[in-house]
Design an enzyme around this catalytic site. Structure first.
Site, mmCIF file in Angstrom:
data_model
loop_
_atom_site.group_PDB
_atom_site.id
_atom_site.type_symbol
_atom_site.label_atom_id
_atom_site.label_comp_id
_atom_site.label_asym_id
_atom_site.label_seq_id
_atom_site.Cartn_x
_atom_site.Cartn_y
_atom_site.Cartn_z
ATOM 1 N N THR A 8 0.844 -1.198 0.000
ATOM 2 C CA THR A 8 0.000 0.000 0.000
ATOM 3 C C THR A 8 0.876 1.244 0.000
ATOM 4 O OG1 THR A 8 -1.708 1.241 1.184
ATOM 5 C CG2 THR A 8 -0.225 -0.039 2.560
ATOM 6 N N GLU A 37 -4.268 0.136 -10.519
ATOM 7 C CA GLU A 37 -5.613 0.010 -9.944
ATOM 8 C C GLU A 37 -6.569 0.170 -11.102
ATOM 9 O OE1 GLU A 37 -6.958 1.888 -6.383
ATOM 10 O OE2 GLU A 37 -5.092 1.460 -5.321
ATOM 11 N N ASP A 66 -8.416 -3.002 -1.039
ATOM 12 C CA ASP A 66 -9.105 -1.958 -1.786
ATOM 13 C C ASP A 66 -10.394 -1.641 -1.055
ATOM 14 O OD1 ASP A 66 -8.679 -0.378 -4.219
ATOM 15 O OD2 ASP A 66 -10.715 -1.044 -4.637
ATOM 16 N N GLY A 141 -8.730 10.433 3.908
ATOM 17 C CA GLY A 141 -9.850 10.292 2.970
ATOM 18 C C GLY A 141 -11.177 10.783 3.536
HETATM 19 P P1 ITT Z 1 -3.676 1.972 -1.612
HETATM 20 O O1 ITT Z 1 -2.289 2.405 -1.939
HETATM 21 O O2 ITT Z 1 -3.698 0.934 -0.527
HETATM 22 O O3 ITT Z 1 -4.513 1.568 -2.811
HETATM 23 P P2 ITT Z 1 -5.509 4.264 -1.482
HETATM 24 O O4 ITT Z 1 -5.430 5.471 -0.614
HETATM 25 O O5 ITT Z 1 -5.420 4.417 -2.968
HETATM 26 O O6 ITT Z 1 -4.404 3.260 -0.935
HETATM 27 P P3 ITT Z 1 -8.120 2.859 -1.852
HETATM 28 O O7 ITT Z 1 -7.931 2.858 -3.324
HETATM 29 O O8 ITT Z 1 -8.412 1.564 -1.181
HETATM 30 O O9 ITT Z 1 -6.847 3.508 -1.090
HETATM 31 O O10 ITT Z 1 -9.250 3.866 -1.380
HETATM 32 C C1 ITT Z 1 -10.196 4.465 -2.224
HETATM 33 C C2 ITT Z 1 -10.577 5.808 -1.668
HETATM 34 O O11 ITT Z 1 -11.358 5.623 -0.485
HETATM 35 C C3 ITT Z 1 -9.390 6.715 -1.277
HETATM 36 O O12 ITT Z 1 -9.695 8.026 -1.664
HETATM 37 C C4 ITT Z 1 -9.316 6.595 0.230
HETATM 38 O O13 ITT Z 1 -8.863 7.818 0.785
HETATM 39 C C5 ITT Z 1 -10.770 6.303 0.616
HETATM 40 N N1 ITT Z 1 -10.789 5.424 1.789
HETATM 41 C C6 ITT Z 1 -10.499 4.101 1.819
HETATM 42 N N2 ITT Z 1 -10.554 3.631 3.072
HETATM 43 C C7 ITT Z 1 -10.878 4.676 3.860
HETATM 44 C C8 ITT Z 1 -11.045 4.838 5.238
HETATM 45 O O14 ITT Z 1 -10.852 3.844 6.093
HETATM 46 N N3 ITT Z 1 -11.348 6.052 5.695
HETATM 47 C C9 ITT Z 1 -11.526 7.089 4.858
HETATM 48 N N4 ITT Z 1 -11.367 7.028 3.545
HETATM 49 C C10 ITT Z 1 -11.041 5.825 3.031
#
Ligand code: ITT
Length: 185
Positions: A8, A37, A66, A141
């Site tokens: 990640t 992705e 994800d 996020g």
């Molecule tokens: P990876 O490198 O692990 O893929 P990422 O930040 O790209 O990390 P994801 O694609 O899984 O993570 O997340 C999709 C979106 O949802 C991304 O904008 C995250 O900030 C948000 N998100 C995922 N899990 C969250 C959480 O626990 N709390 C708040 N926002 C979350």
């Protein structure tokens, strides 16, 4: 101690997983290998593509995760587009879209994809609602706008430990931990 890589680029996700695995005999190591992705309508498909891609590059057991936010009144949008929506309109944009909407229920879904002698998938869902305004500085996020059921705080107002009591990721990680400990999927 069993070594397990978490692929990640998101430091906060790694922090949550480390806290979740604190009591287990697993040494968690963050790996920042980049993987595509893909844009798909299902987060499981995105995660599966990711582990198959990474399994050709990393020979030790690893997992990636994800996740997405699904807002019920918006037919579960942004879902698999959560990253794009967060990077474009962000939390303020979501609050604006929902400004006249009373029904604010939403859920987060996490798919943890483990590669250990083949692919294994684990899911976690956290149900809750979208707040009326941004609250809290913690996490990342959508955390400042998501209030899980059984709490009046947003994830953004919680410590990592507290968020782990409710979060989608924590549930999916727990399901993976059970599998790693007992071999039950
Ligand atoms: P990876 O490198 O692990 O893929 P990422 O930040 O790209 O990390 P994801 O694609 O899984 O993570 O997340 C999709 C979106 O949802 C991304 O904008 C995250 O900030 C948000 N998100 C995922 N899990 C969250 C959480 O626990 N709390 C708040 N926002 C979350």
């Amino acid at each position: 101690m069993f070594k397990l890589y978490f692929i990640t680029g998101n430091r906060e996700k790694f922090k949550e997983a480390k806290d979740r695995f604190k009591y287990l005999d697993i040494k968690l190591i963050q790996s920042k290998i980049e993987y595509p992705e893909i844009q798909a309508s299902d987060i499981t498909e995105i995660a599966l593509y990711g582990i198959n891609y990474c399994s050709e590059r990393l020979k030790s057991p690893f997992f990636l995760e994800d996740s997405g936010l699904f807002i019920e009144e918006l037919n579960c949008f942004p879902g698999p587009y959560s990253r794009y929506v967060q990077d474009t309109i962000g939390n303020e944009g979501i609050l604006k879209i929902l400004s006249n909407i009373k029904k604010r229920s939403a859920y987060f879904k996490s798919v943890v994809a483990l590669y250990k002698d083949g692919p294994h998938l684990f899911e976690g869902i956290s149900r809750g609602a979208i707040s009326n305004k941004l609250r809290g500085q913690n996490g990342f996020g959508y955390d400042p706008i998501f209030i899980p059921e059984e709490s009046s705080k947003t994830f953004g107002e919680m410590s990592t430990k507290e968020k782990n009591k409710f979060s989608h990721r924590s549930i999916a990680l727990e399901n993976m931990a059970k599998y790693l400990e007992n071999g039950v999927e």
